[in-house]
Motif scaffolding. Structure first.
Motif, PDB file in Angstrom:
ATOM      1  N   VAL A 115      -4.453  13.003  16.714  1.00 34.11           N
ATOM      2  CA  VAL A 115      -3.966  14.567  17.307  1.00 34.11           C
ATOM      3  C   VAL A 115      -2.607  14.311  17.544  1.00 34.11           C
ATOM      4  O   VAL A 115      -2.205  13.121  17.926  1.00 34.11           O
ATOM      5  CB  VAL A 115      -4.523  14.639  18.410  1.00 34.11           C
ATOM      6  N   LYS A 116      -1.799  15.276  17.115  1.00 39.04           N
ATOM      7  CA  LYS A 116      -0.479  15.242  17.533  1.00 39.04           C
ATOM      8  C   LYS A 116      -0.028  15.867  18.766  1.00 39.04           C
ATOM      9  O   LYS A 116      -0.723  16.551  19.162  1.00 39.04           O
ATOM     10  CB  LYS A 116       0.349  16.103  16.235  1.00 39.04           C
ATOM     11  N   PRO A 117       1.038  15.528  19.554  1.00 40.39           N
ATOM     12  CA  PRO A 117       1.663  14.546  19.279  1.00 40.39           C
ATOM     13  C   PRO A 117       1.170  12.955  19.333  1.00 40.39           C
ATOM     14  O   PRO A 117       0.089  12.688  20.039  1.00 40.39           O
ATOM     15  CB  PRO A 117       3.087  14.428  20.191  1.00 40.39           C
ATOM     16  N   PHE A 118       1.490  12.100  18.574  1.00 37.19           N
ATOM     17  CA  PHE A 118       0.984  10.790  18.609  1.00 37.19           C
ATOM     18  C   PHE A 118       1.948   9.697  18.783  1.00 37.19           C
ATOM     19  O   PHE A 118       3.073   9.838  18.574  1.00 37.19           O
ATOM     20  CB  PHE A 118       0.132  10.476  17.013  1.00 37.19           C
ATOM     21  N   GLU A 119       1.393   8.500  19.156  1.00 34.20           N
ATOM     22  CA  GLU A 119       2.586   7.439  19.389  1.00 34.20           C
ATOM     23  C   GLU A 119       2.542   6.417  17.737  1.00 34.20           C
ATOM     24  O   GLU A 119       1.426   6.481  17.222  1.00 34.20           O
ATOM     25  CB  GLU A 119       1.701   6.309  20.156  1.00 34.20           C
ATOM     26  N   LYS A 154       0.833  -1.106  -0.085  1.00 34.68           N
ATOM     27  CA  LYS A 154      -0.009   0.169   0.016  1.00 34.68           C
ATOM     28  C   LYS A 154       0.768   1.301   0.017  1.00 34.68           C
ATOM     29  O   LYS A 154       2.001   1.314   0.776  1.00 34.68           O
ATOM     30  CB  LYS A 154      -0.873  -0.082   1.197  1.00 34.68           C
ATOM     31  N   THR A 155       0.398   2.243  -0.671  1.00 35.13           N
ATOM     32  CA  THR A 155       1.277   3.548  -0.836  1.00 35.13           C
ATOM     33  C   THR A 155       0.461   4.598  -0.088  1.00 35.13           C
ATOM     34  O   THR A 155      -0.668   4.873  -0.369  1.00 35.13           O
ATOM     35  CB  THR A 155       1.552   4.041  -2.410  1.00 35.13           C
ATOM     36  N   ILE A 156       1.153   5.338   0.789  1.00 31.64           N
ATOM     37  CA  ILE A 156       0.539   6.550   1.409  1.00 31.64           C
ATOM     38  C   ILE A 156       1.267   7.625   1.142  1.00 31.64           C
ATOM     39  O   ILE A 156       2.597   7.670   1.163  1.00 31.64           O
ATOM     40  CB  ILE A 156       0.640   6.219   3.088  1.00 31.64           C
ATOM     41  N   LEU A 157       0.570   8.878   1.068  1.00 35.52           N
ATOM     42  CA  LEU A 157       1.193   9.890   0.981  1.00 35.52           C
ATOM     43  C   LEU A 157       0.995  10.801   2.261  1.00 35.52           C
ATOM     44  O   LEU A 157       0.016  10.905   2.897  1.00 35.52           O
ATOM     45  CB  LEU A 157       0.266  11.034  -0.254  1.00 35.52           C
ATOM     46  N   SER A 158       1.986  11.201   2.660  1.00 35.61           N
ATOM     47  CA  SER A 158       2.257  12.021   4.035  1.00 35.61           C
ATOM     48  C   SER A 158       2.366  13.389   3.604  1.00 35.61           C
ATOM     49  O   SER A 158       3.253  13.857   3.170  1.00 35.61           O
ATOM     50  CB  SER A 158       3.320  11.625   4.892  1.00 35.61           C
ATOM     51  N   ILE A 197       6.723   9.459  10.302  1.00 37.58           N
ATOM     52  CA  ILE A 197       5.718   8.939   9.566  1.00 37.58           C
ATOM     53  C   ILE A 197       6.291   7.986   8.453  1.00 37.58           C
ATOM     54  O   ILE A 197       6.015   6.866   8.562  1.00 37.58           O
ATOM     55  CB  ILE A 197       4.734   9.944   8.826  1.00 37.58           C
ATOM     56  N   THR A 198       7.201   8.309   7.852  1.00 36.31           N
ATOM     57  CA  THR A 198       7.952   7.686   6.886  1.00 36.31           C
ATOM     58  C   THR A 198       8.453   6.494   7.605  1.00 36.31           C
ATOM     59  O   THR A 198       8.471   5.232   7.098  1.00 36.31           O
ATOM     60  CB  THR A 198       8.873   8.518   6.079  1.00 36.31           C
ATOM     61  N   PHE A 199       9.426   6.740   8.553  1.00 39.29           N
ATOM     62  CA  PHE A 199      10.011   5.745   9.412  1.00 39.29           C
ATOM     63  C   PHE A 199       8.936   4.718   9.687  1.00 39.29           C
ATOM     64  O   PHE A 199       9.248   3.361   9.721  1.00 39.29           O
ATOM     65  CB  PHE A 199      10.984   6.129  10.414  1.00 39.29           C
ATOM     66  N   THR A 200       7.906   5.251  10.496  1.00 40.26           N
ATOM     67  CA  THR A 200       7.218   4.146  10.916  1.00 40.26           C
ATOM     68  C   THR A 200       6.280   3.311  10.184  1.00 40.26           C
ATOM     69  O   THR A 200       6.230   2.105  10.263  1.00 40.26           O
ATOM     70  CB  THR A 200       6.008   4.847  11.947  1.00 40.26           C
ATOM     71  N   LEU A 201       5.968   3.816   8.922  1.00 34.55           N
ATOM     72  CA  LEU A 201       5.209   3.112   8.050  1.00 34.55           C
ATOM     73  C   LEU A 201       5.919   2.249   7.276  1.00 34.55           C
ATOM     74  O   LEU A 201       5.581   1.184   6.820  1.00 34.55           O
ATOM     75  CB  LEU A 201       4.109   4.186   7.283  1.00 34.55           C
ATOM     76  N   GLU A 202       7.211   2.475   6.892  1.00 34.73           N
ATOM     77  CA  GLU A 202       8.024   1.866   5.911  1.00 34.73           C
ATOM     78  C   GLU A 202       8.613   0.604   6.646  1.00 34.73           C
ATOM     79  O   GLU A 202       8.618  -0.321   6.262  1.00 34.73           O
ATOM     80  CB  GLU A 202       9.156   2.823   5.252  1.00 34.73           C
ATOM     81  N   THR A 203       8.853   0.928   8.027  1.00 33.60           N
ATOM     82  CA  THR A 203       9.080  -0.209   8.873  1.00 33.60           C
ATOM     83  C   THR A 203       8.114  -1.497   8.920  1.00 33.60           C
ATOM     84  O   THR A 203       8.512  -2.422   8.833  1.00 33.60           O
ATOM     85  CB  THR A 203       9.482   0.217  10.424  1.00 33.60           C
ATOM     86  N   GLU A 204       6.971  -1.013   8.681  1.00 30.57           N
ATOM     87  CA  GLU A 204       5.760  -1.898   8.633  1.00 30.57           C
ATOM     88  C   GLU A 204       5.449  -2.273   7.294  1.00 30.57           C
ATOM     89  O   GLU A 204       4.244  -3.146   6.957  1.00 30.57           O
ATOM     90  CB  GLU A 204       4.460  -1.362   9.276  1.00 30.57           C
ATOM     91  N   GLY A 205       6.291  -1.962   6.223  1.00 31.20           N
ATOM     92  CA  GLY A 205       6.351  -2.487   4.905  1.00 31.20           C
ATOM     93  C   GLY A 205       5.196  -1.723   3.994  1.00 31.20           C
ATOM     94  O   GLY A 205       4.919  -2.006   2.799  1.00 31.20           O
ATOM     95  N   TYR A 206       4.702  -0.411   4.315  1.00 39.03           N
ATOM     96  CA  TYR A 206       4.147   0.260   3.447  1.00 39.03           C
ATOM     97  C   TYR A 206       5.144   1.270   2.671  1.00 39.03           C
ATOM     98  O   TYR A 206       6.227   1.518   3.086  1.00 39.03           O
ATOM     99  CB  TYR A 206       3.257   1.467   4.343  1.00 39.03           C
TER     100      TYR A 206
END
Length: 121
Positions: free
Chosen positions: A104-108, A3-7, A18-27
């Protein structure tokens, strides 16, 4: 299929997190520096989900979502606001524009992943 996500966020550190978090999970993640950049990239690409900040230069997140919802390719795409704003009227305005959700930021990182998994299935 990946899946491709635009941040879309004017904060480089938020885009990186966001990039680090999501790419680590395969996005697959692409980024945009503001709402206008996000709109241009959305029109040129194809995204399974878009995360957008509310307060950005050139085009805010609500007007970005409103514009994306007029495009056939993004009529049903999950569009999630990611912002420091917590006012009920802003959330309502975002929903009326077509936002799927609100973080809501900041987020986990686990909170972000939970929302992404929920809306992408």
């Amino acid at each position: 299929m990946t899946k491709t996500i635009l941040s879309v966020d004017d904060s480089a550190s938020i885009r990186q997190m966001i990039t680090f978090t999501l790419e680590t999970e395969g996005y697959r993640v692409e980024t945009a520096v503001d709402g206008e950049d996000g709109l241009e990239k959305a029109k040129l690409g194809s995204f399974d989900m878009i995360l957008a900040d509310l307060n950005m230069p050139r085009r805010d997140g609500i007007s970005l979502i409103r514009e994306l919802r007029t495009l056939p390719a993004y009529r049903f795409t999950p569009l999630v606001m990611l912002t420091t704003e917590t006012q009920a009227e802003k959330k309502s305005e975002a929903r009326e524009a077509g936002a799927t959700g609100w973080i809501v930021k900041p987020f986990e990182q686990k909170q972000l992943l939970a929302v992404v998994r929920k809306v992408l299935g």
